[in-house]
Design a protein around this motif. Structure first.
Motif, PDB file in Angstrom:
ATOM      1  N   GLU A 151       9.888 -55.007 -12.810  1.00  0.00           N
ATOM      2  CA  GLU A 151       9.973 -53.574 -12.565  1.00  0.00           C
ATOM      3  C   GLU A 151      10.464 -53.356 -11.135  1.00  0.00           C
ATOM      4  O   GLU A 151      10.512 -54.303 -10.343  1.00  0.00           O
ATOM      5  N   PRO A 152      10.832 -52.118 -10.766  1.00  0.00           N
ATOM      6  CA  PRO A 152      11.389 -51.891  -9.421  1.00  0.00           C
ATOM      7  C   PRO A 152      10.415 -52.297  -8.315  1.00  0.00           C
ATOM      8  O   PRO A 152       9.259 -51.857  -8.316  1.00  0.00           O
ATOM      9  N   PRO A 153      10.847 -53.138  -7.358  1.00  0.00           N
ATOM     10  CA  PRO A 153       9.983 -53.481  -6.222  1.00  0.00           C
ATOM     11  C   PRO A 153       9.947 -52.333  -5.225  1.00  0.00           C
ATOM     12  O   PRO A 153      10.856 -51.502  -5.160  1.00  0.00           O
ATOM     13  N   LEU A 154       8.895 -52.289  -4.426  1.00  0.00           N
ATOM     14  CA  LEU A 154       8.704 -51.211  -3.459  1.00  0.00           C
ATOM     15  C   LEU A 154       8.699 -51.761  -2.038  1.00  0.00           C
ATOM     16  O   LEU A 154       8.089 -52.802  -1.770  1.00  0.00           O
ATOM     17  N   THR A 155       9.351 -51.041  -1.131  1.00  0.00           N
ATOM     18  CA  THR A 155       9.262 -51.358   0.289  1.00  0.00           C
ATOM     19  C   THR A 155       7.928 -50.815   0.810  1.00  0.00           C
ATOM     20  O   THR A 155       7.274 -50.001   0.138  1.00  0.00           O
ATOM     21  N   PRO A 156       7.506 -51.229   2.014  1.00  0.00           N
ATOM     22  CA  PRO A 156       6.259 -50.674   2.567  1.00  0.00           C
ATOM     23  C   PRO A 156       6.272 -49.155   2.649  1.00  0.00           C
ATOM     24  O   PRO A 156       5.274 -48.506   2.357  1.00  0.00           O
ATOM     25  N   PHE A 157       7.415 -48.575   3.044  1.00  0.00           N
ATOM     26  CA  PHE A 157       7.512 -47.111   3.109  1.00  0.00           C
ATOM     27  C   PHE A 157       7.330 -46.493   1.716  1.00  0.00           C
ATOM     28  O   PHE A 157       6.587 -45.521   1.548  1.00  0.00           O
ATOM     29  N   GLU A 158       7.974 -47.054   0.711  1.00  0.00           N
ATOM     30  CA  GLU A 158       7.883 -46.507  -0.643  1.00  0.00           C
ATOM     31  C   GLU A 158       6.471 -46.644  -1.188  1.00  0.00           C
ATOM     32  O   GLU A 158       5.972 -45.736  -1.869  1.00  0.00           O
ATOM     33  N   TYR A 159       5.832 -47.748  -0.860  1.00  0.00           N
ATOM     34  CA  TYR A 159       4.457 -47.961  -1.325  1.00  0.00           C
ATOM     35  C   TYR A 159       3.499 -46.967  -0.682  1.00  0.00           C
ATOM     36  O   TYR A 159       2.653 -46.362  -1.337  1.00  0.00           O
ATOM     37  N   GLU A 160       3.648 -46.779   0.637  1.00  0.00           N
ATOM     38  CA  GLU A 160       2.801 -45.817   1.347  1.00  0.00           C
ATOM     39  C   GLU A 160       3.019 -44.409   0.804  1.00  0.00           C
ATOM     40  O   GLU A 160       2.073 -43.649   0.574  1.00  0.00           O
ATOM     41  N   LEU A 161       4.276 -44.051   0.580  1.00  0.00           N
ATOM     42  CA  LEU A 161       4.591 -42.721   0.066  1.00  0.00           C
ATOM     43  C   LEU A 161       4.049 -42.531  -1.344  1.00  0.00           C
ATOM     44  O   LEU A 161       3.493 -41.477  -1.679  1.00  0.00           O
ATOM     45  N   LEU A 162       4.175 -43.540  -2.184  1.00  0.00           N
ATOM     46  CA  LEU A 162       3.694 -43.442  -3.557  1.00  0.00           C
ATOM     47  C   LEU A 162       2.180 -43.296  -3.602  1.00  0.00           C
ATOM     48  O   LEU A 162       1.645 -42.485  -4.367  1.00  0.00           O
ATOM     49  N   GLU A 163       1.467 -44.052  -2.761  1.00  0.00           N
ATOM     50  CA  GLU A 163       0.013 -43.924  -2.744  1.00  0.00           C
ATOM     51  C   GLU A 163      -0.408 -42.540  -2.277  1.00  0.00           C
ATOM     52  O   GLU A 163      -1.377 -41.984  -2.772  1.00  0.00           O
ATOM     53  N   GLN A 212       9.731 -41.540  -9.352  1.00  0.00           N
ATOM     54  CA  GLN A 212       9.669 -40.896 -10.660  1.00  0.00           C
ATOM     55  C   GLN A 212       9.230 -41.881 -11.732  1.00  0.00           C
ATOM     56  O   GLN A 212       8.428 -41.540 -12.616  1.00  0.00           O
ATOM     57  N   TYR A 213       9.733 -43.110 -11.660  1.00  0.00           N
ATOM     58  CA  TYR A 213       9.392 -44.109 -12.672  1.00  0.00           C
ATOM     59  C   TYR A 213       7.899 -44.409 -12.657  1.00  0.00           C
ATOM     60  O   TYR A 213       7.228 -44.395 -13.704  1.00  0.00           O
ATOM     61  N   TYR A 214       7.347 -44.680 -11.463  1.00  0.00           N
ATOM     62  CA  TYR A 214       5.943 -45.068 -11.392  1.00  0.00           C
ATOM     63  C   TYR A 214       5.004 -43.896 -11.639  1.00  0.00           C
ATOM     64  O   TYR A 214       3.933 -44.072 -12.232  1.00  0.00           O
ATOM     65  N   ILE A 215       5.398 -42.696 -11.213  1.00  0.00           N
ATOM     66  CA  ILE A 215       4.558 -41.531 -11.494  1.00  0.00           C
ATOM     67  C   ILE A 215       4.475 -41.290 -13.000  1.00  0.00           C
ATOM     68  O   ILE A 215       3.389 -41.075 -13.562  1.00  0.00           O
ATOM     69  N   ARG A 216       5.611 -41.347 -13.680  1.00  0.00           N
ATOM     70  CA  ARG A 216       5.595 -41.170 -15.144  1.00  0.00           C
ATOM     71  C   ARG A 216       4.819 -42.295 -15.815  1.00  0.00           C
ATOM     72  O   ARG A 216       4.027 -42.057 -16.726  1.00  0.00           O
ATOM     73  N   ARG A 217       5.071 -43.525 -15.376  1.00  0.00           N
ATOM     74  CA  ARG A 217       4.434 -44.686 -16.008  1.00  0.00           C
ATOM     75  C   ARG A 217       2.923 -44.634 -15.913  1.00  0.00           C
ATOM     76  O   ARG A 217       2.210 -44.916 -16.873  1.00  0.00           O
TER      77      ARG A 217
END
Length: 607
Positions: A151-163, A212-217
């Motif tokens: 599945e799509p990997p996340l950078t530290p920024f993307e991970y922090e933002l997603l959390e 969008q992918y992880y929020i929907r998932r």
């Protein structure tokens, strides 16, 4: 280096970490005691690159990056082609703008697959183009195949933002009466976009697509196992406990292990989610449930370590939304065309059937498929523990058992449902599986003129009769003779491939008056060497049908030939879906002349 999803994403709402620091190098660091930093400051620090780094004892100057925080007072700068500005200034201009949908053709793949050393690729396919990729690899050390999900990997920024989005969505997903009726996917993305505008940041398009992918998932799907639930080649999903790989039964590669492993807390959270979405409660006090998931899949779940010492476990037997049809069973070789015509005429003339076999031998699949031969408008009642039977039939009551919903309440078991069904004057009664005292009522229904189809675990005719006549079924032998046909199903090997076959089709012809034993007649045999079904040349059912309908031998042969030509035409014209197959069979009952006239192009009959 981007942080792998398996190491970073918390897929359950109750396990969100609000105070995690993620450095630019991907390491997690807890804040020093007495210093609390807001999310805005941490996010701004990540975006601007203003981290304290020392090289040879000197502080480096902060590096400016295109991803940065936008102040409310300043005008939005020119937008880079691969980035999107989310700020209060742009929100007004984009208020009615559609969501930016991901397309693999336009934006490329979000997945970065990497096959570990010592593995050889055998097969690959997309579950969701650009976001969920499966690669089947061969482990050179164990000499076994493995299932790798990327599945799509996340950078530290993307991970922090997603959390942060996870945490804030919990506050904004309190819906009004008007919002409750709206499309869940659209509403969820609207809430996510609202949060992004409030943050006031530049983000890359790829980052937005990942969010969008992880929020929907995780909100609308099943978290870490969502891709498995959407994989059309998977039949069973099995989690055996904590830190144990999930195992699958794959239609192409059979039993296979995956690269998905759960820790204790995420696994317990997933178990609670599975139970609650299936309408059940699970806890340490009630650690075992059997349930039907919203898509019809069968769920067996144990919670904690009270009854399964390796931790929470679950097995999901996936439900196929479009059930198998007689045409598909013909193409897969489960039945021959002669057997299907035989079953068609038997069902049309109200003969009762029992499908027997071992686990995963295709009993319920076969029962559902041949039920499409039921005449239109006939009243049908199905009775099951978990909903599996799916018919394209209007006059059909689908009933399922229910446990007690409160202390002192009355559970509804198969016996109660069968007893209630008898009062509704059904022509056909379909019972998912007989395993208890409801078998007596089922055979009473057969003896009073109701046509019944059912399944039972047994290895052969003798074993089936033995089970029926003994505890806990206790069906008298005189009642067993009301059953007309037994089909023995099995999961057999053809070379290295496991396939489902009807090994034998047997008629029960009565009781021998001298010995008291049941008399049986084998109608079809399966030869495992040649993989061919053969008709023995004698059938009591065919003789009884011909006698009741007033047909001679030639008329019976003509009726058999007509039905065989209809099934062959559907196979040649690749008409396989259960709705189309049902409509053609029902059309044959209603006006066979019209179906026969359009035999060369049955799709025109459907239009």
């Amino acid at each position: 280096m981007p942080l792998p999803v398996e190491h970073g994403i918390s897929t359950f709402l109750g396990k969100i970490r609000r105070s995690v620091f993620i450095g630019c190098d991907g390491d997690r660091k807890m804040p020093k005691q007495g210093k609390k930093t807001s999310f805005s400051a941490r996010l701004r620090s990540i975006l601007s690159g203003d981290r304290k780094k020392r090289v040879l004892g000197k502080r480096q100057k902060p590096q400016t990056t295109p991803e940065r925080r936008v102040k409310k007072s300043e005008n939005p700068p020119a937008q880079p082609s691969d980035q999107i500005l989310f700020s209060p200034l742009t929100r007004r201009t984009r208020r009615n703008a559609p969501f930016i949908e991901y397309s693999m053709k336009e934006s490329g793949s979000l997945v970065r697959e990497e096959i570990p050393p010592g593995f050889t690729e055998m097969d690959r396919y997309w579950i969701s183009e650009g976001t969920a990729l499966v690669i089947i690899v061969r482990n050179e050390q164990t000499r076994q195949n493995e299932y790798l999900l990327f599945e799509p990997p996340l950078t530290p920024f993307e991970y922090e933002l997603l959390e942060r989005i996870y945490a804030d969505l919990r506050d904004v997903l309190i819906l009004s009466d008007e919002e409750v009726t709206r499309d869940r996917r659209t509403l969820l993305l609207e809430k996510m976009y609202t949060l992004l505008y409030s943050y006031g940041i530049w983000i890359k398009r790829a980052t937005l697509f990942k969010l969008q992918y992880y929020i929907r998932r995780n909100y609308l799907g099943w978290g870490r196992i969502d891709a498995l639930m959407n994989d059309p080649f998977i039949e069973d999903i099995s989690c055996d406990g904590i830190q144990i790989p999930i195992f699958l039964y794959h239609r192409r590669h059979r039993n296979i292990r995956t690269n998905i492993i759960f820790e204790a807390d995420p696994l317990n959270s997933l178990a609670i989610t599975l139970a609650q979405r299936s309408g059940k409660h699970i806890s340490s006090g009630s650690p075992i449930i059997d349930a039907t998931m919203p898509d019809g899949s069968r769920l067996q779940l144990t919670f904690g370590t009270e009854v399964t010492t390796r931790g929470t476990s679950f097995t999901i037997r996936k439900f196929r939304e479009d059930p198998f049809t007689p045409i598909e069973l013909l193409e897969t070789g489960t039945f021959s065309i002669d057997e299907l015509v035989y079953l068609w005429l038997a069902i049309e003339n109200n003969k009762s059937l029992l499908f027997i076999g071992g686990t995963a031998s295709g009993k319920t699949t076969s029962l559902n498929a041949v039920s499409l031969f039921i005449p239109p408008v006939a009243k049908v009642i199905s009775i099951e523990d978990t909903r599996e039977i799916q018919l394209f039939h209007e006059n059909w009551i689908a009933s399922v058992t229910r446990e007690s919903v409160s202390e002192g309440g009355t559970p509804i078991d198969m016996f109660a449902l069968l007893r209630a069904a008898m009062r509704q004057r059904p022509e056909f009664i379909l019972v998912g599986e007989v395993r208890g005292h409801e078998a007596q009522t089922l055979f009473q229904a057969m003896n009073t003129g109701h046509t019944t189809f059912s399944t039972m675990h047994a290895g052969g005719v003798d074993a089936a009769i033995h089970r029926l006549e003994n505890e806990p079924l206790n069906v008298p032998r005189t009642m067993v003779q009301a059953l007309n046909i037994i089909s023995i199903q099995a999961l057999v090997y053809r070379g290295q491939e496991r396939v489902r076959r009807s090994q034998e089709m047997v008629e029960i012809t009565g009781i021998d008056p001298s010995t008291g034993n049941l008399m049986v007649n084998t109608v079809f045999d399966y030869n495992p060497v040649t993989d061919v079904f053969s008709y023995t040349g004698r059938s009591v059912i065919y003789s009884d049908i011909a006698e009741r309908r007033g047909w001679g031998r030639e008329e019976l042969a003509s009726e058999v030939s007509l039905r065989k030509s209809v099934l062959s035409a559907m196979q040649e014209q690749q008409i396989r879906d259960y709705i189309s197959v049902s409509r053609i069979i029902q059309g044959f009952y209603i006006d066979r002349r019209q179906v026969l006239e359009k035999m060369s192009d049955l799709k025109s009959f459907l239009s």
